[in-house]
Design a protein around this motif. Structure first.
Motif, PDB file in Angstrom:
ATOM      1  N   MET A   1      64.117  84.085  51.530  1.00 17.50           N
ATOM      2  CA  MET A   1      65.030  85.080  52.089  1.00 17.50           C
ATOM      3  C   MET A   1      65.709  85.826  50.939  1.00 17.50           C
ATOM      4  N   ASN A   2      65.630  87.150  50.985  1.00 22.45           N
ATOM      5  CA  ASN A   2      66.373  87.932  50.002  1.00 22.45           C
ATOM      6  C   ASN A   2      66.930  89.215  50.601  1.00 22.45           C
ATOM      7  N   GLY A   3      67.065  89.249  51.906  1.00 17.13           N
ATOM      8  CA  GLY A   3      67.652  90.404  52.577  1.00 17.13           C
ATOM      9  C   GLY A   3      67.557  90.186  54.079  1.00 17.13           C
ATOM     10  N   TRP A   4      67.561  91.267  54.829  1.00 16.96           N
ATOM     11  CA  TRP A   4      67.418  91.185  56.281  1.00 16.96           C
ATOM     12  C   TRP A   4      65.943  91.053  56.608  1.00 16.96           C
ATOM     13  N   ALA A   5      65.602  90.109  57.472  1.00 13.65           N
ATOM     14  CA  ALA A   5      64.194  89.960  57.874  1.00 13.65           C
ATOM     15  C   ALA A   5      64.133  89.083  59.116  1.00 13.65           C
TER      16      ALA A   5
ATOM     17  N   ALA B   1      73.104  84.084  57.348  1.00 15.80           N
ATOM     18  CA  ALA B   1      73.346  83.676  58.736  1.00 15.80           C
ATOM     19  C   ALA B   1      72.028  83.831  59.500  1.00 15.80           C
ATOM     20  N   LEU B   2      71.944  83.154  60.618  1.00 18.92           N
ATOM     21  CA  LEU B   2      70.699  83.109  61.387  1.00 18.92           C
ATOM     22  C   LEU B   2      70.973  83.421  62.852  1.00 18.92           C
TER      23      LEU B   2
ATOM     24  N   VAL C   1      79.204  89.564  62.038  1.00 15.28           N
ATOM     25  CA  VAL C   1      79.573  90.145  63.347  1.00 15.28           C
ATOM     26  C   VAL C   1      78.370  90.867  63.951  1.00 15.28           C
ATOM     27  N   GLU C   2      77.692  91.667  63.142  1.00 13.18           N
ATOM     28  CA  GLU C   2      76.532  92.409  63.655  1.00 13.18           C
ATOM     29  C   GLU C   2      75.437  91.463  64.113  1.00 13.18           C
ATOM     30  N   MET C   3      75.227  90.386  63.373  1.00  7.91           N
ATOM     31  CA  MET C   3      74.166  89.453  63.754  1.00  7.91           C
ATOM     32  C   MET C   3      74.483  88.715  65.044  1.00  7.91           C
ATOM     33  N   ALA C   4      75.775  88.582  65.357  1.00 11.56           N
ATOM     34  CA  ALA C   4      76.174  87.816  66.546  1.00 11.56           C
ATOM     35  C   ALA C   4      76.406  88.699  67.769  1.00 11.56           C
ATOM     36  N   GLU C   5      76.255  90.016  67.606  1.00  8.91           N
ATOM     37  CA  GLU C   5      76.633  90.922  68.694  1.00  8.91           C
ATOM     38  C   GLU C   5      75.823  90.743  69.968  1.00  8.91           C
ATOM     39  N   GLU C   6      74.574  90.290  69.846  1.00  8.27           N
ATOM     40  CA  GLU C   6      73.760  90.087  71.047  1.00  8.27           C
ATOM     41  C   GLU C   6      73.808  88.635  71.514  1.00  8.27           C
ATOM     42  N   SER C   7      74.575  87.816  70.834  1.00  5.26           N
ATOM     43  CA  SER C   7      74.522  86.379  71.095  1.00  5.26           C
ATOM     44  C   SER C   7      75.518  85.936  72.154  1.00  5.26           C
ATOM     45  N   THR C   8      75.123  84.902  72.888  1.00  6.40           N
ATOM     46  CA  THR C   8      76.047  84.291  73.834  1.00  6.40           C
ATOM     47  C   THR C   8      76.833  83.169  73.158  1.00  6.40           C
ATOM     48  N   VAL C   9      76.220  82.544  72.167  1.00  9.58           N
ATOM     49  CA  VAL C   9      76.859  81.408  71.485  1.00  9.58           C
ATOM     50  C   VAL C   9      76.882  81.671  69.978  1.00  9.58           C
ATOM     51  N   LEU C  10      78.052  81.452  69.361  1.00  6.98           N
ATOM     52  CA  LEU C  10      78.185  81.530  67.898  1.00  6.98           C
ATOM     53  C   LEU C  10      78.583  80.159  67.377  1.00  6.98           C
ATOM     54  N   LEU C  11      77.714  79.592  66.547  1.00  8.05           N
ATOM     55  CA  LEU C  11      78.032  78.354  65.834  1.00  8.05           C
ATOM     56  C   LEU C  11      78.686  78.783  64.533  1.00  8.05           C
ATOM     57  N   CYS C  12      80.001  78.561  64.420  1.00 11.59           N
ATOM     58  CA  CYS C  12      80.751  79.177  63.321  1.00 11.59           C
ATOM     59  C   CYS C  12      81.479  78.122  62.501  1.00 11.59           C
ATOM     60  N   GLU C  13      81.436  78.303  61.209  1.00 10.82           N
ATOM     61  CA  GLU C  13      82.131  77.390  60.302  1.00 10.82           C
ATOM     62  C   GLU C  13      83.635  77.659  60.272  1.00 10.82           C
ATOM     63  N   ALA C  14      84.388  76.646  59.886  1.00  9.72           N
ATOM     64  CA  ALA C  14      85.822  76.819  59.632  1.00  9.72           C
ATOM     65  C   ALA C  14      86.152  75.951  58.418  1.00  9.72           C
TER      66      ALA C  14
END
Ligand SMILES: [Zn+2]
Ligand SMILES: [Zn+2]
Length: 270
Positions: free
Chosen positions: A119-123, A145-146, A189-202
């Motif tokens: 991985m070295n960019g968007w793909a 992020a995935l 944020v952009e990667m999660a915009e279509e998602s129903t679930v976000l697994l997010c770190e804190a």
């Protein structure tokens, strides 16, 4: 799809909780997402190592990648007989860096058991019936992020009346995003915009470092979830000096959706 929590601890594993690692299954595929210390053992409670279809390494930090070394040992030196090379999607030069650590003979061995995708960019990539998309996030080292789109879990299908009659003829899909490790950033944020679930770190207990930040606080996780418009946040990689109930409350001050604390061993429908 379904997501099983293998571990959430940071920056080191503790009894009963490995470091960051998750098993995403669905669409005929099993994907190990982050190989934090202790997660290879937990993974085997749910699926044999050699039947994995892909391993996703969000970044090179040990609490997300260390068990890839012993996964290599399992596939190369044990009695396991994987049916094919297992695809490893990870940061650039991951195989070379592992071989630097293990010794010169390891590079060939690593390429015998793993098929590396750098991985070295968007793909994006397709694994089974799942579509994986990744993009760079802000963590001070190459980090990604995935987002995964695949068949919706039957456990969440058709209960809101929208699926209803159409469900028999329309294949329902669901989309899920994993933050990896990152400061708040627009790409997550952009990667999660279509998602129903976000697994997010804190990973931060408190806001402190301004533009040098490399993790989310609970407040950040709430704000990211709200900006992306997801329905559910699963909070993970919670700083070791944070009380989890307090962390959830702090997320809730900035996010009106469902808040779940990632619990090792639990499986969540996606
Ligand atoms: Zn990290
Ligand atoms: Zn981490």
């Amino acid at each position: 799809m379904q997501l099983t929590i293998l571990g959430t601890a940071t920056p080191y594993p503790v009894p009963g909780n490995a470091c960051s690692g998750y098993l995403l299954q669905g669409g005929g595929a099993s994907i190990w997402i982050d190989a934090g210390t202790g997660t290879l053992a937990e993974l085997q409670r749910h699926t044999p190592i050699e039947t994995l279809d892909a391993i996703f390494i969000s970044h090179r930090h040990a609490d997300h990648a260390a068990d890839l070394f012993v996964a290599y040992y399992a596939l190369k030196f044990s009695a396991l007989r994987p049916r094919a090379k297992i695809r490893v999607i990870g940061p650039e030069a991951l195989a070379d860096r592992m071989a630097d650590f293990l010794g010169p003979d390891a590079l060939q061995g690593l390429h015998e058991v793993f098929e590396f995708t750098e991985m070295n960019g968007w793909a994006d990539a397709v694994v089974g019936d799942l579509t994986l998309s990744w993009g760079p996030v802000a963590h001070g080292v190459p980090a990604f992020a995935l987002t995964v789109t695949g068949p919706a879990s039957a456990a969440i299908g058709g209960i809101d009346g929208i699926g209803g009659i159409e469900e028999s003829t329309t294949k329902r899909t669901s989309t899920f995003t994993y933050s990896g490790d990152t400061a708040p950033c627009i790409s997550l944020v952009e990667m999660a915009e279509e998602s129903t679930v976000l697994l997010c770190e804190a990973g931060y207990a408190r806001e402190a470092l301004g533009e040098n930040a490399v993790h989310h606080t609970p407040e950040d996780a709430g704000r990211t979830a709200t900006a992306a418009g997801v329905g559910t946040v699963i909070l993970t990689h919670i700083a070791d000096d944070l009380d989890v109930a307090d962390a959830a409350r702090r997320v809730g001050a900035h996010f009106a959706g469902e808040i779940v604390i990632a619990t090792p061993g639990n499986t969540y429908p996606i």
